[in-house]
Design a protein around this motif. Structure first.
Motif, PDB file in Angstrom:
ATOM      1  N   GLY A  44     -37.629  44.683 -18.042  1.00  0.00           N
ATOM      2  CA  GLY A  44     -36.427  44.688 -17.216  1.00  0.00           C
ATOM      3  C   GLY A  44     -35.314  45.543 -17.786  1.00  0.00           C
ATOM      4  N   THR A  50     -40.034  50.322 -20.729  1.00  0.00           N
ATOM      5  CA  THR A  50     -41.221  49.771 -20.087  1.00  0.00           C
ATOM      6  C   THR A  50     -42.480  50.480 -20.557  1.00  0.00           C
ATOM      7  OG1 THR A  50     -40.039  49.025 -18.110  1.00  0.00           O
ATOM      8  CG2 THR A  50     -42.381  49.465 -17.866  1.00  0.00           C
ATOM      9  N   CYS A 105     -38.806  49.901 -10.571  1.00  0.00           N
ATOM     10  CA  CYS A 105     -38.002  49.539  -9.404  1.00  0.00           C
ATOM     11  C   CYS A 105     -37.600  48.077  -9.524  1.00  0.00           C
ATOM     12  CB  CYS A 105     -38.810  49.760  -8.122  1.00  0.00           C
ATOM     13  SG  CYS A 105     -37.949  49.264  -6.601  1.00  0.00           S
ATOM     14  N   TRP A 106     -36.296  47.817  -9.500  1.00  0.00           N
ATOM     15  CA  TRP A 106     -35.818  46.441  -9.525  1.00  0.00           C
ATOM     16  C   TRP A 106     -35.502  46.021  -8.099  1.00  0.00           C
ATOM     17  CZ3 TRP A 106     -34.524  49.823 -13.512  1.00  0.00           C
ATOM     18  CH2 TRP A 106     -35.029  49.447 -14.765  1.00  0.00           C
ATOM     19  N   TYR A 107     -36.311  45.105  -7.607  1.00  0.00           N
ATOM     20  CA  TYR A 107     -36.181  44.713  -6.203  1.00  0.00           C
ATOM     21  C   TYR A 107     -35.114  43.641  -6.000  1.00  0.00           C
ATOM     22  CZ  TYR A 107     -39.430  40.935  -7.653  1.00  0.00           C
ATOM     23  OH  TYR A 107     -40.032  39.881  -8.300  1.00  0.00           O
ATOM     24  N   ARG A 108     -34.547  43.656  -4.813  1.00  0.00           N
ATOM     25  CA  ARG A 108     -33.548  42.676  -4.390  1.00  0.00           C
ATOM     26  C   ARG A 108     -34.224  41.584  -3.570  1.00  0.00           C
ATOM     27  NH1 ARG A 108     -31.530  47.580  -2.912  1.00  0.00           N
ATOM     28  NH2 ARG A 108     -31.735  47.064  -0.698  1.00  0.00           N
ATOM     29  N   GLY A 145     -39.819  44.827 -10.682  1.00  0.00           N
ATOM     30  CA  GLY A 145     -39.308  43.591 -11.262  1.00  0.00           C
ATOM     31  C   GLY A 145     -38.051  43.135 -10.543  1.00  0.00           C
ATOM     32  N   PRO A 146     -37.709  41.848 -10.630  1.00  0.00           N
ATOM     33  CA  PRO A 146     -36.511  41.345  -9.951  1.00  0.00           C
ATOM     34  C   PRO A 146     -35.243  41.881 -10.592  1.00  0.00           C
ATOM     35  CG  PRO A 146     -37.417  39.649 -11.373  1.00  0.00           C
ATOM     36  CD  PRO A 146     -38.392  40.794 -11.396  1.00  0.00           C
ATOM     37  N   ASN A 147     -34.205  42.089  -9.776  1.00  0.00           N
ATOM     38  CA  ASN A 147     -32.941  42.565 -10.344  1.00  0.00           C
ATOM     39  C   ASN A 147     -32.247  41.432 -11.099  1.00  0.00           C
ATOM     40  OD1 ASN A 147     -31.707  40.946  -8.418  1.00  0.00           O
ATOM     41  ND2 ASN A 147     -30.843  42.618  -7.241  1.00  0.00           N
ATOM     42  N   GLU A 148     -31.099  41.730 -11.657  1.00  0.00           N
ATOM     43  CA  GLU A 148     -30.429  40.797 -12.562  1.00  0.00           C
ATOM     44  C   GLU A 148     -29.990  39.503 -11.873  1.00  0.00           C
ATOM     45  OE1 GLU A 148     -26.152  43.128 -12.123  1.00  0.00           O
ATOM     46  OE2 GLU A 148     -27.212  43.093 -14.024  1.00  0.00           O
ATOM     47  N   TRP A 150     -31.799  37.439 -10.316  1.00  0.00           N
ATOM     48  CA  TRP A 150     -32.872  36.447 -10.393  1.00  0.00           C
ATOM     49  C   TRP A 150     -32.591  35.364 -11.434  1.00  0.00           C
ATOM     50  CZ3 TRP A 150     -37.397  35.633  -7.684  1.00  0.00           C
ATOM     51  CH2 TRP A 150     -38.323  34.776  -8.272  1.00  0.00           C
ATOM     52  N   VAL A 188     -43.243  40.126 -11.918  1.00  0.00           N
ATOM     53  CA  VAL A 188     -43.292  41.578 -12.055  1.00  0.00           C
ATOM     54  C   VAL A 188     -44.625  42.054 -11.493  1.00  0.00           C
ATOM     55  CG1 VAL A 188     -43.556  43.462 -13.709  1.00  0.00           C
ATOM     56  CG2 VAL A 188     -41.703  41.826 -13.974  1.00  0.00           C
TER      57      VAL A 188
END
Length: 219
Positions: A44, A50, A105-108, A145-148, A150, A188
């Motif tokens: 993250g 990564t 990519c950090w998804y929303r 991965g989830p954005n911050e 999460w 992830v």
């Protein structure tokens, strides 16, 4: 920690090595995130972090791995190398010999499916620029991965996120290999797409020099 295979596109015997590799990554991720002193999610942080983390996990899985691998076989006319690949990874039995280009990519909670896929397309285009002479296969990988947000949510709120389901669909529909890594840091996904031999990125058009007279008149 849980590693789930979403799709494999009949990649035997390579699948055995990749599963062992990503299982090592999942275990190491859980260990770092649950560390008492300085917990963090190694998947993250950034693309560079990564790739470095996945290289370390490959070593734990008895694979050879090098980041920023220089293209040794192809050189320009002046002798300089054409470029570098994010990760070169190989197995001792030579059944796996890959060059991999990565994107993260950090998804929303409700990311658009097309937006998520664009990051995969970017990785594919990067992989096409790598020389097919450097490894048996070229691969593109996007790590989702989830954005911050999460980490601050309740379990009930996390269940409302739609993006994990959309990424799973992409893994089932559009790539050759896909995994989901679950844990305290959030789900992830690693989606891999093989670049066909001979495929290359479109050549960029050379920029035309502006007409000097027009430039002077415009000034």
């Amino acid at each position: 920690m849980k590693l789930t295979l979403i799709t494999d596109n009949e990649l035997t015997p390579q699948l055995r090595h990749v599963r062992k590799w990503l299982s090592a990554a999942a275990e190491l991720r859980a260990s770092l995130y649950e560390h008492d002193g300085y917990p963090f999610d190694p998947l993250g942080l950034s693309e560079t972090a990564t790739v470095g983390f996945l290289a370390a996990a490959a070593g734990r899985a008895d694979l050879y791995a090098l980041t920023e691998y220089p293209e040794l076989e192809c050189r320009r006319s002046n002798g300089s190398r054409l470029g570098r690949c994010d990760l070169w990874v190989a197995s001792d039995d030579e059944s796996l010999h890959w060059m991999v280009e990565f994107k993260v990519c950090w998804y929303r909670p409700r990311s658009q499916k097309d937006t998520l896929w664009k990051r995969m397309e970017e990785a594919i285009e990067c992989a096409k620029t790598r020389s097919s002479k450097e490894a048996d296969e070229r691969w593109a990988c996007t790590v989702f991965g989830p954005n911050e947000d999460w980490s601050s949510l309740t379990s009930a709120d996390r269940k409302k996120w739609k993006s994990p389901g959309l990424i799973t669909e992409l893994g089932q529909e559009k790539v050759d290999l896909a995994f989901r890594v679950d844990g305290a840091a959030g789900p992830v996904f690693l989606l891999f797409k093989r670049v066909k031999r001979g495929a290359s990125a479109p050549k960029q058009k050379s920029r035309q020099q502006p007409d000097r007279k027009l430039a002077l008149n415009a000034a």
